[in-house]
Each structure stands twice: as C-alpha cells, then as structure tokens.
Design a protein around this motif. Sequence first.
Motif, PDB file in Angstrom:
ATOM      1  N   PRO A  40     -53.416  -2.185  -8.905  1.00 50.28           N
ATOM      2  CA  PRO A  40     -52.327  -1.211  -8.774  1.00 50.28           C
ATOM      3  C   PRO A  40     -51.008  -1.801  -8.266  1.00 50.28           C
ATOM      4  CG  PRO A  40     -53.693  -1.120  -6.827  1.00 50.28           C
ATOM      5  CD  PRO A  40     -54.306  -2.160  -7.717  1.00 50.28           C
ATOM      6  N   TYR A  41     -50.889  -3.124  -8.235  1.00 48.05           N
ATOM      7  CA  TYR A  41     -49.696  -3.768  -7.684  1.00 48.05           C
ATOM      8  C   TYR A  41     -48.735  -4.249  -8.762  1.00 48.05           C
ATOM      9  CZ  TYR A  41     -53.072  -3.806  -3.913  1.00 48.05           C
ATOM     10  OH  TYR A  41     -54.012  -3.425  -2.992  1.00 48.05           O
ATOM     11  N   HIS A  42     -48.981  -3.816  -9.990  1.00 45.65           N
ATOM     12  CA  HIS A  42     -48.195  -4.329 -11.109  1.00 45.65           C
ATOM     13  C   HIS A  42     -46.711  -3.924 -11.001  1.00 45.65           C
ATOM     14  CE1 HIS A  42     -49.681  -0.332 -11.955  1.00 45.65           C
ATOM     15  NE2 HIS A  42     -48.846  -0.185 -12.970  1.00 45.65           N
ATOM     16  N   SER A  43     -45.793  -4.895 -11.222  1.00 50.88           N
ATOM     17  CA  SER A  43     -46.164  -6.288 -11.485  1.00 50.88           C
ATOM     18  C   SER A  43     -45.447  -7.238 -10.515  1.00 50.88           C
ATOM     19  CB  SER A  43     -45.832  -6.651 -12.943  1.00 50.88           C
ATOM     20  OG  SER A  43     -44.442  -6.778 -13.168  1.00 50.88           O
ATOM     21  N   LEU A  44     -44.239  -6.901 -10.106  1.00 50.18           N
ATOM     22  CA  LEU A  44     -43.483  -7.798  -9.216  1.00 50.18           C
ATOM     23  C   LEU A  44     -43.679  -7.375  -7.754  1.00 50.18           C
ATOM     24  CD1 LEU A  44     -41.501 -10.271  -9.465  1.00 50.18           C
ATOM     25  CD2 LEU A  44     -39.668  -8.621  -9.086  1.00 50.18           C
ATOM     26  N   ASN A  45     -44.921  -7.464  -7.287  1.00 43.48           N
ATOM     27  CA  ASN A  45     -45.202  -7.152  -5.883  1.00 43.48           C
ATOM     28  C   ASN A  45     -44.751  -8.321  -5.016  1.00 43.48           C
ATOM     29  OD1 ASN A  45     -46.234  -6.271  -3.418  1.00 43.48           O
ATOM     30  ND2 ASN A  45     -48.251  -7.139  -3.859  1.00 43.48           N
ATOM     31  N   LEU A  46     -43.786  -8.072  -4.124  1.00 48.45           N
ATOM     32  CA  LEU A  46     -43.217  -9.125  -3.283  1.00 48.45           C
ATOM     33  C   LEU A  46     -43.672  -9.024  -1.837  1.00 48.45           C
ATOM     34  CD1 LEU A  46     -39.611  -9.020  -4.781  1.00 48.45           C
ATOM     35  CD2 LEU A  46     -41.388 -10.707  -5.245  1.00 48.45           C
ATOM     36  N   GLY A  47     -44.602  -8.127  -1.551  1.00 45.90           N
ATOM     37  CA  GLY A  47     -45.038  -7.914  -0.178  1.00 45.90           C
ATOM     38  C   GLY A  47     -46.389  -8.532   0.115  1.00 45.90           C
ATOM     39  N   GLY A  48     -46.481  -9.263   1.207  1.00 49.42           N
ATOM     40  CA  GLY A  48     -47.729  -9.895   1.584  1.00 49.42           C
ATOM     41  C   GLY A  48     -48.690  -8.992   2.325  1.00 49.42           C
ATOM     42  N   SER A  49     -48.232  -7.811   2.758  1.00 46.26           N
ATOM     43  CA  SER A  49     -49.092  -6.924   3.546  1.00 46.26           C
ATOM     44  C   SER A  49     -49.848  -5.949   2.644  1.00 46.26           C
ATOM     45  CB  SER A  49     -48.249  -6.153   4.570  1.00 46.26           C
ATOM     46  OG  SER A  49     -47.259  -5.383   3.910  1.00 46.26           O
ATOM     47  N   THR A  50     -50.350  -6.443   1.541  1.00 45.10           N
ATOM     48  CA  THR A  50     -51.152  -5.651   0.616  1.00 45.10           C
ATOM     49  C   THR A  50     -52.444  -6.425   0.331  1.00 45.10           C
ATOM     50  OG1 THR A  50     -50.261  -6.677  -1.392  1.00 45.10           O
ATOM     51  CG2 THR A  50     -49.021  -4.813  -0.470  1.00 45.10           C
ATOM     52  N   GLN A  51     -53.316  -5.816  -0.449  1.00 45.75           N
ATOM     53  CA  GLN A  51     -54.554  -6.475  -0.841  1.00 45.75           C
ATOM     54  C   GLN A  51     -54.403  -7.233  -2.160  1.00 45.75           C
ATOM     55  OE1 GLN A  51     -57.285  -6.584   1.231  1.00 45.75           O
ATOM     56  NE2 GLN A  51     -55.806  -5.619   2.605  1.00 45.75           N
ATOM     57  N   SER A  53     -53.506 -10.336  -4.633  1.00 45.90           N
ATOM     58  CA  SER A  53     -53.792 -11.767  -4.547  1.00 45.90           C
ATOM     59  C   SER A  53     -52.616 -12.510  -3.911  1.00 45.90           C
ATOM     60  CB  SER A  53     -54.039 -12.333  -5.947  1.00 45.90           C
ATOM     61  OG  SER A  53     -53.915 -13.728  -5.965  1.00 45.90           O
ATOM     62  N   PRO A  54     -52.836 -13.283  -2.851  1.00 43.85           N
ATOM     63  CA  PRO A  54     -51.745 -14.049  -2.237  1.00 43.85           C
ATOM     64  C   PRO A  54     -51.056 -14.971  -3.233  1.00 43.85           C
ATOM     65  CG  PRO A  54     -53.671 -14.044  -0.799  1.00 43.85           C
ATOM     66  CD  PRO A  54     -54.105 -13.447  -2.099  1.00 43.85           C
ATOM     67  N   GLU A  55     -51.820 -15.523  -4.176  1.00 45.46           N
ATOM     68  CA  GLU A  55     -51.223 -16.396  -5.190  1.00 45.46           C
ATOM     69  C   GLU A  55     -50.255 -15.623  -6.065  1.00 45.46           C
ATOM     70  OE1 GLU A  55     -54.477 -16.127  -4.616  1.00 45.46           O
ATOM     71  OE2 GLU A  55     -54.910 -18.080  -3.668  1.00 45.46           O
ATOM     72  N   HIS A  56     -50.582 -14.380  -6.371  1.00 46.20           N
ATOM     73  CA  HIS A  56     -49.670 -13.548  -7.166  1.00 46.20           C
ATOM     74  C   HIS A  56     -48.389 -13.252  -6.392  1.00 46.20           C
ATOM     75  CE1 HIS A  56     -53.130 -11.780  -9.850  1.00 46.20           C
ATOM     76  NE2 HIS A  56     -52.825 -13.039 -10.155  1.00 46.20           N
ATOM     77  N   VAL A  57     -48.520 -12.937  -5.129  1.00 42.14           N
ATOM     78  CA  VAL A  57     -47.349 -12.618  -4.308  1.00 42.14           C
ATOM     79  C   VAL A  57     -46.421 -13.827  -4.201  1.00 42.14           C
ATOM     80  CG1 VAL A  57     -46.548 -11.904  -2.031  1.00 42.14           C
ATOM     81  CG2 VAL A  57     -48.584 -10.847  -3.016  1.00 42.14           C
ATOM     82  N   VAL A  58     -47.002 -14.999  -4.018  1.00 37.92           N
ATOM     83  CA  VAL A  58     -46.195 -16.225  -3.942  1.00 37.92           C
ATOM     84  C   VAL A  58     -45.458 -16.465  -5.257  1.00 37.92           C
ATOM     85  CG1 VAL A  58     -46.322 -18.743  -3.776  1.00 37.92           C
ATOM     86  CG2 VAL A  58     -47.583 -17.327  -2.156  1.00 37.92           C
ATOM     87  N   GLU A  59     -46.157 -16.307  -6.364  1.00 37.66           N
ATOM     88  CA  GLU A  59     -45.526 -16.516  -7.666  1.00 37.66           C
ATOM     89  C   GLU A  59     -44.440 -15.473  -7.917  1.00 37.66           C
ATOM     90  OE1 GLU A  59     -44.469 -17.688 -11.531  1.00 37.66           O
ATOM     91  OE2 GLU A  59     -45.308 -18.762  -9.813  1.00 37.66           O
ATOM     92  N   ASN A  60     -44.695 -14.238  -7.531  1.00 35.00           N
ATOM     93  CA  ASN A  60     -43.682 -13.201  -7.698  1.00 35.00           C
ATOM     94  C   ASN A  60     -42.425 -13.516  -6.891  1.00 35.00           C
ATOM     95  OD1 ASN A  60     -45.377 -11.727  -9.365  1.00 35.00           O
ATOM     96  ND2 ASN A  60     -46.138 -10.416  -7.720  1.00 35.00           N
ATOM     97  N   ASN A  61     -42.610 -13.961  -5.643  1.00 33.23           N
ATOM     98  CA  ASN A  61     -41.457 -14.338  -4.830  1.00 33.23           C
ATOM     99  C   ASN A  61     -40.713 -15.519  -5.450  1.00 33.23           C
ATOM    100  OD1 ASN A  61     -41.035 -13.089  -1.838  1.00 33.23           O
ATOM    101  ND2 ASN A  61     -43.155 -12.806  -2.505  1.00 33.23           N
ATOM    102  N   ARG A  62     -41.458 -16.473  -5.966  1.00 32.72           N
ATOM    103  CA  ARG A  62     -40.811 -17.615  -6.615  1.00 32.72           C
ATOM    104  C   ARG A  62     -39.946 -17.151  -7.782  1.00 32.72           C
ATOM    105  NH1 ARG A  62     -40.715 -20.557 -10.817  1.00 32.72           N
ATOM    106  NH2 ARG A  62     -42.302 -19.305 -11.886  1.00 32.72           N
ATOM    107  N   ARG A  63     -40.480 -16.256  -8.598  1.00 33.07           N
ATOM    108  CA  ARG A  63     -39.731 -15.753  -9.757  1.00 33.07           C
ATOM    109  C   ARG A  63     -38.481 -14.981  -9.340  1.00 33.07           C
ATOM    110  NH1 ARG A  63     -43.738 -13.744 -14.620  1.00 33.07           N
ATOM    111  NH2 ARG A  63     -45.093 -15.593 -14.658  1.00 33.07           N
ATOM    112  N   PHE A  64     -38.662 -14.131  -8.352  1.00 33.45           N
ATOM    113  CA  PHE A  64     -37.540 -13.299  -7.909  1.00 33.45           C
ATOM    114  C   PHE A  64     -36.405 -14.150  -7.351  1.00 33.45           C
ATOM    115  CE2 PHE A  64     -35.660 -10.888  -4.257  1.00 33.45           C
ATOM    116  CZ  PHE A  64     -34.940  -9.969  -5.002  1.00 33.45           C
TER     117      PHE A  64
END
Length: 258
Positions: A40-51, A53-64
């Motif tokens: 349910p985090y699709h797609s540019l989730n930039l917050g680490g305080s969720t469940q 994937s940490p790898e997804h959050v890091v990649e999203n932040n990198r893209r942003f």
Amino acid sequence: MAEQNILVKQPLFRSPSIFRDIPGLIAAESTRHGGVSTAPYHSLNLGGSTQDSPEHVVENNRRFFEALSVPLNHVAKSHQVHGTEILTVRIPGRFEGYDALITNVPHVQLAVTVADCTPILIYDTFGKAMAAIHAGWRGTAGQIARKTVEAMEKEFGTKPENCLAYIGTCIDECSFEVGEDVAQYFDSVHKRWDAGKEKFFVDLKLANKDQLLVLGLKPENIEVSEYSTILHNADYFSYRHEKGLTGRMLATIGLVTI
C-alpha cells in the motif's frame, strides 16, 4: 487511424511558485509518483517510519533528490514527534525529536515528511535563512509556525516582512473531521460545527497561515497549496484516507551557491 494510448508521466514533485524567482533556492513537495514501492506504499514513499522495504525507501529518496539535483548527503531530516521543538541545523544528517528545522547554511537541504499534516516552507529573502516545518494538528495548535519564525529571528535576525512562505498539501478543511477533544484547541475562525454529523471540521491551512500573518508576513508572500491529500489522493498520500497503511511525502527547501 487507430486510437493510441498515450502514457502521461506523473511528476515526482511540484515546486511552489512563490520561490520560483529565487536564484539557487531548491524547494519542492513530492507526490506519490515515480518510485519503486509497492502497495500500500505505492509508489514514491519517502518515509522511513513505515513497514515499507527500507531498500525501496532509500531508492525513492535517491530518485527524488536526484531529480532536484541534491546529493543525499546534503539532506537534513528529523524523526518527527508531533511537537513544537525546533532545531538549528548546521550540518546535514538525521536528527531525533524535532518538527521544524531551520538553517542559513548553503548546501543543507532541509526536509520534513507528511501524509495529512501540513508542511510549511519559509525563506528569508534578506538573510537567506530558511525553515521546513511539520505541522500536524498538535503542532498547529502549539503554534509551531509562529515559533519557527521567531526562532529564525533569534538565530539569524530574520524579519517576517522579508519572508516568503509556502503552506503545503495536507488534509483540507472539508475532510478534517474531528471531535471536541481536538476542536477545543482551535479558534472559532479555524473550525466549523457540522450539526448533521455532530463533528467539527478544522482548517489547518488557514490556522497556519494566520500564525504567519500575525507575525508580520505579507499576505502576498504566502502561497497555499491548492491540493488536498484526501481529495487528490491519487497524487498524494493520506494517512487518514488510507487508514494508516500508506507512504509519506517530503517537503524540502535548501539554498545552493551559484
């Protein structure tokens, strides 16, 4: 001629027009588009305080931040606690327990996360100081916007009349239904009673704008987002609408030397 399906690429972020003519100023508010997170985090989730994937959050932040031409090691964030503590940031990094960040240091990119709460970005056009604020209902009731500008004045000599401000995308008044336990903290001008629903509706955008106006910011120097996390949920995350299972947006501001 056969009809063609044209895929329209959705933007990763929108930039407040109030800051458009400031050389070297990078200010933006993310959308929920362009990332790698799945439901349910699709797609540019930039917050680490969720469940998510940490790898997804890091990649999203990198893209942003790459889209903004900001190196990740220039970013300053804090774990937010819905309070009114303000941190003066001298170097980038990850901090704990602050809901507003202020700086006058170039190449420090301030960022706050939101998913219904109000993001506020402020820039002092004279002193080149700036602020990123996370104002939920508790922070708004605690006058965090006012306190942040006062902190800028104390730390950097900022004058409100020299400031530009952006009050960002959040839950709008027509959607922010609350009980007396929350409504009691707001002035009558910032809430309305709905007799049919027997609930109050609170206007966080107006409440924060009025804090800035009282301090001395000029009305023409305040931009208010036209978007709503609930009414425009296809583009923005909403904690309330999505029942807590959702991502987070970022609002960010920083100055680069040119």
